[in-house]
Write a protein that holds these residues in place. Structure first.
Motif, PDB file in Angstrom:
ATOM      1  N   ASP A 103      48.522  42.446  21.180  1.00  0.00           N
ATOM      2  CA  ASP A 103      49.498  42.734  22.233  1.00  0.00           C
ATOM      3  C   ASP A 103      48.848  43.269  23.512  1.00  0.00           C
ATOM      4  OD1 ASP A 103      48.720  45.200  21.304  1.00  0.00           O
ATOM      5  OD2 ASP A 103      50.742  45.953  20.924  1.00  0.00           O
ATOM      6  N   ALA A 104      47.526  43.161  23.620  1.00  0.00           N
ATOM      7  CA  ALA A 104      46.859  43.578  24.858  1.00  0.00           C
ATOM      8  C   ALA A 104      47.373  42.734  26.027  1.00  0.00           C
ATOM      9  CB  ALA A 104      45.347  43.407  24.719  1.00  0.00           C
ATOM     10  N   GLN A 105      47.243  43.268  27.235  1.00  0.00           N
ATOM     11  CA  GLN A 105      47.639  42.568  28.452  1.00  0.00           C
ATOM     12  C   GLN A 105      46.389  42.379  29.315  1.00  0.00           C
ATOM     13  OE1 GLN A 105      51.123  41.648  29.499  1.00  0.00           O
ATOM     14  NE2 GLN A 105      51.091  41.720  27.263  1.00  0.00           N
ATOM     15  N   ILE A 106      46.005  41.126  29.537  1.00  0.00           N
ATOM     16  CA  ILE A 106      44.758  40.802  30.213  1.00  0.00           C
ATOM     17  C   ILE A 106      45.071  39.920  31.409  1.00  0.00           C
ATOM     18  CG2 ILE A 106      42.530  39.618  29.954  1.00  0.00           C
ATOM     19  CD1 ILE A 106      42.723  40.370  26.923  1.00  0.00           C
ATOM     20  N   SER A 107      44.588  40.343  32.595  1.00  0.00           N
ATOM     21  CA  SER A 107      44.942  39.606  33.806  1.00  0.00           C
ATOM     22  C   SER A 107      43.974  39.937  34.930  1.00  0.00           C
ATOM     23  CB  SER A 107      46.367  39.986  34.248  1.00  0.00           C
ATOM     24  OG  SER A 107      46.674  39.416  35.504  1.00  0.00           O
ATOM     25  N   ASP A 108      43.751  38.963  35.804  1.00  0.00           N
ATOM     26  CA  ASP A 108      42.932  39.256  36.989  1.00  0.00           C
ATOM     27  C   ASP A 108      43.700  40.134  37.971  1.00  0.00           C
ATOM     28  OD1 ASP A 108      40.557  38.815  38.789  1.00  0.00           O
ATOM     29  OD2 ASP A 108      42.197  38.088  40.042  1.00  0.00           O
ATOM     30  N   GLN A 109      44.939  39.812  38.261  1.00  0.00           N
ATOM     31  CA  GLN A 109      45.853  40.657  39.047  1.00  0.00           C
ATOM     32  C   GLN A 109      45.570  40.721  40.551  1.00  0.00           C
ATOM     33  OE1 GLN A 109      48.727  43.021  38.141  1.00  0.00           O
ATOM     34  NE2 GLN A 109      48.786  41.295  36.715  1.00  0.00           N
ATOM     35  N   HIS A 110      44.380  40.370  41.006  1.00  0.00           N
ATOM     36  CA  HIS A 110      44.067  40.557  42.432  1.00  0.00           C
ATOM     37  C   HIS A 110      45.063  39.834  43.344  1.00  0.00           C
ATOM     38  CE1 HIS A 110      40.051  41.828  40.900  1.00  0.00           C
ATOM     39  NE2 HIS A 110      40.102  42.612  41.963  1.00  0.00           N
ATOM     40  N   ALA A 111      45.403  38.601  43.001  1.00  0.00           N
ATOM     41  CA  ALA A 111      46.312  37.835  43.849  1.00  0.00           C
ATOM     42  C   ALA A 111      47.674  38.499  43.958  1.00  0.00           C
ATOM     43  CB  ALA A 111      46.467  36.412  43.308  1.00  0.00           C
ATOM     44  N   ASN A 112      48.074  39.261  42.946  1.00  0.00           N
ATOM     45  CA  ASN A 112      49.360  39.955  42.973  1.00  0.00           C
ATOM     46  C   ASN A 112      49.376  41.113  43.961  1.00  0.00           C
ATOM     47  OD1 ASN A 112      50.160  38.204  40.966  1.00  0.00           O
ATOM     48  ND2 ASN A 112      49.798  39.654  39.304  1.00  0.00           N
ATOM     49  N   ARG A 113      48.216  41.534  44.435  1.00  0.00           N
ATOM     50  CA  ARG A 113      48.105  42.610  45.433  1.00  0.00           C
ATOM     51  C   ARG A 113      47.509  42.095  46.741  1.00  0.00           C
ATOM     52  NH1 ARG A 113      50.900  44.276  42.131  1.00  0.00           N
ATOM     53  NH2 ARG A 113      50.722  46.142  40.809  1.00  0.00           N
ATOM     54  N   ASN A 114      47.537  40.765  46.908  1.00  0.00           N
ATOM     55  CA  ASN A 114      46.947  40.142  48.096  1.00  0.00           C
ATOM     56  C   ASN A 114      45.471  40.502  48.256  1.00  0.00           C
ATOM     57  OD1 ASN A 114      49.417  38.924  48.832  1.00  0.00           O
ATOM     58  ND2 ASN A 114      50.068  40.801  49.879  1.00  0.00           N
ATOM     59  N   LEU A 115      44.789  40.635  47.124  1.00  0.00           N
ATOM     60  CA  LEU A 115      43.368  40.947  47.109  1.00  0.00           C
ATOM     61  C   LEU A 115      42.598  39.776  46.514  1.00  0.00           C
ATOM     62  CD1 LEU A 115      43.640  44.624  45.784  1.00  0.00           C
ATOM     63  CD2 LEU A 115      43.271  43.903  48.158  1.00  0.00           C
ATOM     64  N   ILE A 116      41.291  39.873  46.544  1.00  0.00           N
ATOM     65  CA  ILE A 116      40.406  38.857  45.970  1.00  0.00           C
ATOM     66  C   ILE A 116      39.465  39.556  45.001  1.00  0.00           C
ATOM     67  CG2 ILE A 116      38.596  37.157  46.451  1.00  0.00           C
ATOM     68  CD1 ILE A 116      39.775  36.891  49.273  1.00  0.00           C
ATOM     69  N   ALA A 117      39.233  38.950  43.851  1.00  0.00           N
ATOM     70  CA  ALA A 117      38.302  39.519  42.887  1.00  0.00           C
ATOM     71  C   ALA A 117      36.943  39.725  43.538  1.00  0.00           C
ATOM     72  CB  ALA A 117      38.178  38.601  41.672  1.00  0.00           C
ATOM     73  N   GLY A 118      36.418  40.951  43.426  1.00  0.00           N
ATOM     74  CA  GLY A 118      35.145  41.263  44.068  1.00  0.00           C
ATOM     75  C   GLY A 118      34.129  41.892  43.147  1.00  0.00           C
ATOM     76  N   GLY A 119      34.438  41.904  41.835  1.00  0.00           N
ATOM     77  CA  GLY A 119      33.514  42.471  40.863  1.00  0.00           C
ATOM     78  C   GLY A 119      32.945  41.418  39.931  1.00  0.00           C
ATOM     79  N   GLY A 120      32.886  40.187  40.421  1.00  0.00           N
ATOM     80  CA  GLY A 120      32.319  39.105  39.631  1.00  0.00           C
ATOM     81  C   GLY A 120      33.343  38.182  39.003  1.00  0.00           C
ATOM     82  N   GLY A 121      34.634  38.441  39.206  1.00  0.00           N
ATOM     83  CA  GLY A 121      35.660  37.622  38.570  1.00  0.00           C
ATOM     84  C   GLY A 121      35.623  36.161  38.966  1.00  0.00           C
ATOM     85  N   THR A 122      35.347  35.887  40.231  1.00  0.00           N
ATOM     86  CA  THR A 122      35.310  34.488  40.670  1.00  0.00           C
ATOM     87  C   THR A 122      34.083  33.759  40.151  1.00  0.00           C
ATOM     88  OG1 THR A 122      34.131  34.979  42.746  1.00  0.00           O
ATOM     89  CG2 THR A 122      36.546  35.078  42.803  1.00  0.00           C
ATOM     90  N   GLN A 123      33.098  34.498  39.676  1.00  0.00           N
ATOM     91  CA  GLN A 123      31.864  33.891  39.184  1.00  0.00           C
ATOM     92  C   GLN A 123      31.793  33.865  37.655  1.00  0.00           C
ATOM     93  OE1 GLN A 123      29.880  32.466  41.601  1.00  0.00           O
ATOM     94  NE2 GLN A 123      31.670  33.123  42.787  1.00  0.00           N
TER      95      GLN A 123
END
Length: 266
Positions: free
Chosen positions: A136-156
């Motif tokens: 039941d864990a919740q796993i998500s990038d979430q950046h787009a939901n805050r008008n942000l961009i992944a900057g800790g390696g998520g896009t890579q």
């Protein structure tokens, strides 16, 4: 006397019977990642690197509510990092370096996810070799939901783990996956009911206690480096490092001798 957050350790560390236990320790902030946590993570990664009795490491969050909810946006705003490009670049460099130090720990690293693993929390988990999570864990990038961009390696790291199409879907939509869905996507290896999580993790890491730390380190290096190389270059790297391992370390010869001793008639 009340202990302030500044006086507490942001990351707890313990070694038990060949396993390093690393626990993000900001439960009141859902283990959000701040500069102090990054500093401590990097120091712990170096500790594991220098302790040759450690065969594997477990990274998890404290409090049960979250592995990590991501970067501490309150700290980013308080320190004016969104408007001051210099400050933001310093933070993003620290984030890159600390997470890379976790990725480069020379033994198997297991992320254990219960509750939320969002944004930077997911990016940290992706630096680990294996993810085991609660169903039941919740796993998500979430950046787009805050008008942000992944900057800790998520896009890579995310497309390298699950492929470009699925990674783009999750990055573009910020959609949440359950633990079971994360396994189906290839983000996590295993998902089990929350009540079974600790036991499952211990069963998994038990497999490493009898293994050669040096051998595990060489295998991890080969896989990581090989993924960035054409196949022929990866095969050549494998051949050379296997020979280096045979030549420089007694573990391999001991393994062959033990096998042959156990089968005298073979």
């Amino acid at each position: 006397m009340t202990v302030t957050e500044e006086e507490t350790v942001a990351v707890l560390y313990e070694e038990r019977d060949g396993i390093a236990y690393v626990t993000l320790n900001r439960p009141q902030a859902m283990n959000a990642i701040n500069m102090r946590m990054l500093d401590e993570l990097e120091k712990i990664a170096e500790t594991i690197r220098s302790h040759d009795t450690v065969k594997a490491a477990i990274v998890r969050g404290s409090g049960g509510r979250a592995f990590s909810a991501g970067a501490d946006l309150k700290e980013l705003q308080r320190e004016n990092m969104m408007d001051d490009a210099g400050k933001h670049l310093i933070f993003s460099a620290r984030l890159r370096d600390a997470l890379t130090s976790v990725e480069q720990i020379p033994v198997p690293v297991v992320a254990v996810i219960e509750g939320y693993a969002f944004a930077g929390g997911l990016e940290l988990a992706l630096c680990c070799d294996v993810i085991i999570c609660a169903s039941d864990a919740q796993i998500s990038d979430q950046h787009a939901n805050r008008n942000l961009i992944a900057g800790g390696g998520g896009t890579q790291r995310l497309p390298r783990r699950i492929g470009i199409q699925r990674a783009m879907e999750l990055l573009f939509t910020g959609r949440r996956l359950t633990g079971d869905e994360a396994v189906a996507y290839g983000i996590a290896l295993l998902a089990v009911p929350s009540v079974e999580l600790d036991a499952e993790v211990e069963r998994f890491v038990e497999q490493f206690r009898s293994k050669s730390r040096v051998g595990l380190s060489y295998m991890k290096e080969l896989v990581k480096r090989g993924m960035e190389l054409p196949l022929r270059e990866g095969l050549d790297l494998e051949r050379l490092l296997v020979q280096e391992y045979f030549s420089c370390f007694p573990d391999a010869k001991g393994g062959v001798q033990a096998f042959n001793a156990s089968r005298p008639g073979a």
